[in-house]
Design a protein around this motif. Structure first.
Motif, PDB file in Angstrom:
ATOM      1  N   ALA A 198      53.595  36.333  52.787  1.00 23.09           N
ATOM      2  CA  ALA A 198      52.131  36.173  52.778  1.00 23.09           C
ATOM      3  C   ALA A 198      51.726  34.750  53.155  1.00 23.09           C
ATOM      4  CB  ALA A 198      51.592  36.504  51.386  1.00 23.09           C
ATOM      5  N   THR A 199      50.626  34.640  53.901  1.00 22.28           N
ATOM      6  CA  THR A 199      50.134  33.305  54.277  1.00 22.28           C
ATOM      7  C   THR A 199      48.737  33.044  53.711  1.00 22.28           C
ATOM      8  OG1 THR A 199      49.336  34.262  56.345  1.00 22.28           O
ATOM      9  CG2 THR A 199      51.456  33.104  56.431  1.00 22.28           C
ATOM     10  N   GLY A 215      48.383  32.588  43.613  1.00 30.61           N
ATOM     11  CA  GLY A 215      49.318  32.338  44.712  1.00 30.61           C
ATOM     12  C   GLY A 215      50.641  33.038  44.487  1.00 30.61           C
ATOM     13  N   ILE A 216      51.089  33.000  43.237  1.00 28.50           N
ATOM     14  CA  ILE A 216      52.373  33.635  42.914  1.00 28.50           C
ATOM     15  C   ILE A 216      52.269  35.151  43.055  1.00 28.50           C
ATOM     16  CG2 ILE A 216      54.024  34.030  41.025  1.00 28.50           C
ATOM     17  CD1 ILE A 216      53.384  31.071  40.189  1.00 28.50           C
ATOM     18  N   CYS A 258      37.227  24.950  42.815  1.00 23.72           N
ATOM     19  CA  CYS A 258      37.250  24.335  44.148  1.00 23.72           C
ATOM     20  C   CYS A 258      38.366  23.289  44.228  1.00 23.72           C
ATOM     21  CB  CYS A 258      35.910  23.664  44.475  1.00 23.72           C
ATOM     22  SG  CYS A 258      34.578  24.835  44.779  1.00 23.72           S
ATOM     23  N   VAL A 259      38.464  22.450  43.178  1.00 20.90           N
ATOM     24  CA  VAL A 259      39.490  21.407  43.166  1.00 20.90           C
ATOM     25  C   VAL A 259      40.880  22.031  43.301  1.00 20.90           C
ATOM     26  CG1 VAL A 259      40.687  19.736  41.660  1.00 20.90           C
ATOM     27  CG2 VAL A 259      38.192  19.696  41.827  1.00 20.90           C
ATOM     28  N   HIS A 260      41.134  23.076  42.516  1.00 21.89           N
ATOM     29  CA  HIS A 260      42.497  23.607  42.467  1.00 21.89           C
ATOM     30  C   HIS A 260      42.815  24.603  43.579  1.00 21.89           C
ATOM     31  CE1 HIS A 260      43.736  21.285  39.069  1.00 21.89           C
ATOM     32  NE2 HIS A 260      42.607  21.591  38.454  1.00 21.89           N
ATOM     33  N   THR A 261      41.816  24.964  44.396  1.00 24.74           N
ATOM     34  CA  THR A 261      42.130  25.804  45.562  1.00 24.74           C
ATOM     35  C   THR A 261      42.041  24.974  46.846  1.00 24.74           C
ATOM     36  OG1 THR A 261      39.802  26.525  45.608  1.00 24.74           O
ATOM     37  CG2 THR A 261      41.381  28.024  44.581  1.00 24.74           C
ATOM     38  N   ARG A 262      41.757  23.670  46.679  1.00 23.65           N
ATOM     39  CA  ARG A 262      41.574  22.775  47.827  1.00 23.65           C
ATOM     40  C   ARG A 262      42.733  22.866  48.819  1.00 23.65           C
ATOM     41  NH1 ARG A 262      39.488  17.253  45.295  1.00 23.65           N
ATOM     42  NH2 ARG A 262      41.676  17.163  44.710  1.00 23.65           N
ATOM     43  N   GLY A 263      43.946  22.834  48.287  1.00 26.20           N
ATOM     44  CA  GLY A 263      45.107  22.833  49.175  1.00 26.20           C
ATOM     45  C   GLY A 263      45.650  24.232  49.441  1.00 26.20           C
ATOM     46  N   MET A 264      44.965  25.267  48.962  1.00 20.12           N
ATOM     47  CA  MET A 264      45.494  26.628  49.097  1.00 20.12           C
ATOM     48  C   MET A 264      44.838  27.339  50.267  1.00 20.12           C
ATOM     49  SD  MET A 264      45.438  27.625  45.049  1.00 20.12           S
ATOM     50  CE  MET A 264      46.027  29.260  45.099  1.00 20.12           C
ATOM     51  N   ASN A 265      45.591  28.258  50.827  1.00 19.02           N
ATOM     52  CA  ASN A 265      45.056  29.038  51.931  1.00 19.02           C
ATOM     53  C   ASN A 265      44.410  30.303  51.363  1.00 19.02           C
ATOM     54  OD1 ASN A 265      44.518  29.385  54.552  1.00 19.02           O
ATOM     55  ND2 ASN A 265      46.624  29.844  55.201  1.00 19.02           N
ATOM     56  N   ILE A 266      43.093  30.230  51.108  1.00 22.04           N
ATOM     57  CA  ILE A 266      42.441  31.406  50.514  1.00 22.04           C
ATOM     58  C   ILE A 266      41.553  32.107  51.527  1.00 22.04           C
ATOM     59  CG2 ILE A 266      42.569  30.672  48.093  1.00 22.04           C
ATOM     60  CD1 ILE A 266      39.649  29.811  48.282  1.00 22.04           C
TER      61      ILE A 266
END
Ligand code: ATP
Length: 270
Positions: free
Chosen positions: A245-246, A235-236, A198-206
């Motif tokens: 991709a968004t 992400g990569i 959760c912490v490391h996907t916080r700023g990601m658009n999943i």
């Protein structure tokens, strides 16, 4: 000029919420780091001497450094970072000078935290080294002991050390007034892995199809560092598939998950 080599000073921008799991450990650190550094007068009034050193031990990549930084941020303390390996590799006398200089500077800008990574390299049990270099370690260790004993009069300085090999640490450092507190930082369990994801996907658009709870189940024996890497890699992979991709989908996470083997052995988890 080499006197300041390897030393960085700052109040780190790391927050307790950046660390998944480890709730009891965070609570313990708050009490032992934040309170004495922020309220040293209160301790003084009560005649209670605050802790001077804390040893964090546990497998690599499970947030020892991150915890030390979050503690420094919470206490608004300057953070001095030293690496045992780096001190050890310096020219004769240079490592001791850097150690003394770091404690000196930490006193000047207190409250401060001095963080020692790979502490076992300089704090190894005396007389255990097989090479002639043992004298280097012994001189560094005795300098460290002298400086830690000198903290008696200094207010607002705390030494945090990290190691993967706690049994290698010299007993002299484990006496009261030196490393008074020894804390084990375990690898993440299921709940902690979920929180780290959760912490490391916080700023990601999943995408909604990403099920982090399930991913936590599928990442047994992964360290925090590996989970962080997994999120970044997903992400990569998404970008590699389509540079415009968004959104990152479940299949991207799965591709990365299936390509990885956790570094931790089950022995390290028990
Ligand atoms: P080493 O022993 O190798 O120095 P360490 O235990 O000090 O490792 P850190 O350097 O703090 O580990 O963590 C490595 C990376 O893994 C950091 O970037 C951190 O963000 C991530 N990480 C590790 N554990 C967690 C966690 N519990 N929550 C969030 N991120 C984590």
């Amino acid at each position: 000029p080499s006197i300041t080599r390897g030393v960085t000073v700052e109040i780190p921008k790391v927050y307790w919420d950046d660390i998944g799991g480890l709730h009891n450990l965070k609570k313990k650190l708050k009490q032992s780091v934040e309170w004495p550094l922020k309220h040293s007068e209160a301790f003084e009034k009560l005649g209670v001497s605050p802790i001077r050193g804390i040893l964090l031990h546990g497998p690599p990549g499970c947030s020892k450094t991150t915890l030390a930084k979050a503690a420094a941020h919470a206490a608004q303390a300057s953070f001095f970072s030293l690496s045992g390996a780096e001190l050890f590799s310096m020219y004769v006398g240079e490592g001791e000078a850097l150690l003394r200089n770091t404690f000196h500077r930490a006193r000047l800008v207190a409250p401060s935290i001095i963080f020692f990574d790979e502490a076992d390299v300089i704090a190894a049990k005396r007389g255990t080294s097989s090479s002639g270099s043992s004298t280097v370690g012994e001189r560094l260790l005795s300098t460290l002991l002298t400086e830690m004993d000198g903290l008696e009069e200094a207010k607002g300085i705390l030494v945090l050390a990290a190691t993967n090999r706690p049994h290698a640490i010299d007993n002299a450092l484990m006496r009261p007034g030196r490393f008074d507190l020894v804390l084990y930082v375990p690898p993440p369990d299921l709940e902690a892995r979920y929180e780290i994801l959760c912490v490391h996907t916080r700023g990601m658009n999943i995408d909604n199809d990403v099920d982090l709870k399930k991913l936590a189940q599928e990442t047994e024996r992964f360290t925090g560092a590996e989970l962080e890497g997994l999120c970044r890699e997903a992400g990569i992979v998404a970008l590699r598939e389509d540079i415009t991709a968004t959104v990152i989908h479940n299949r991207h996470f799965q591709t990365v998950r299936n390509s990885l083997n956790p570094a931790l052995t089950s022995q390290e988890i028990d």
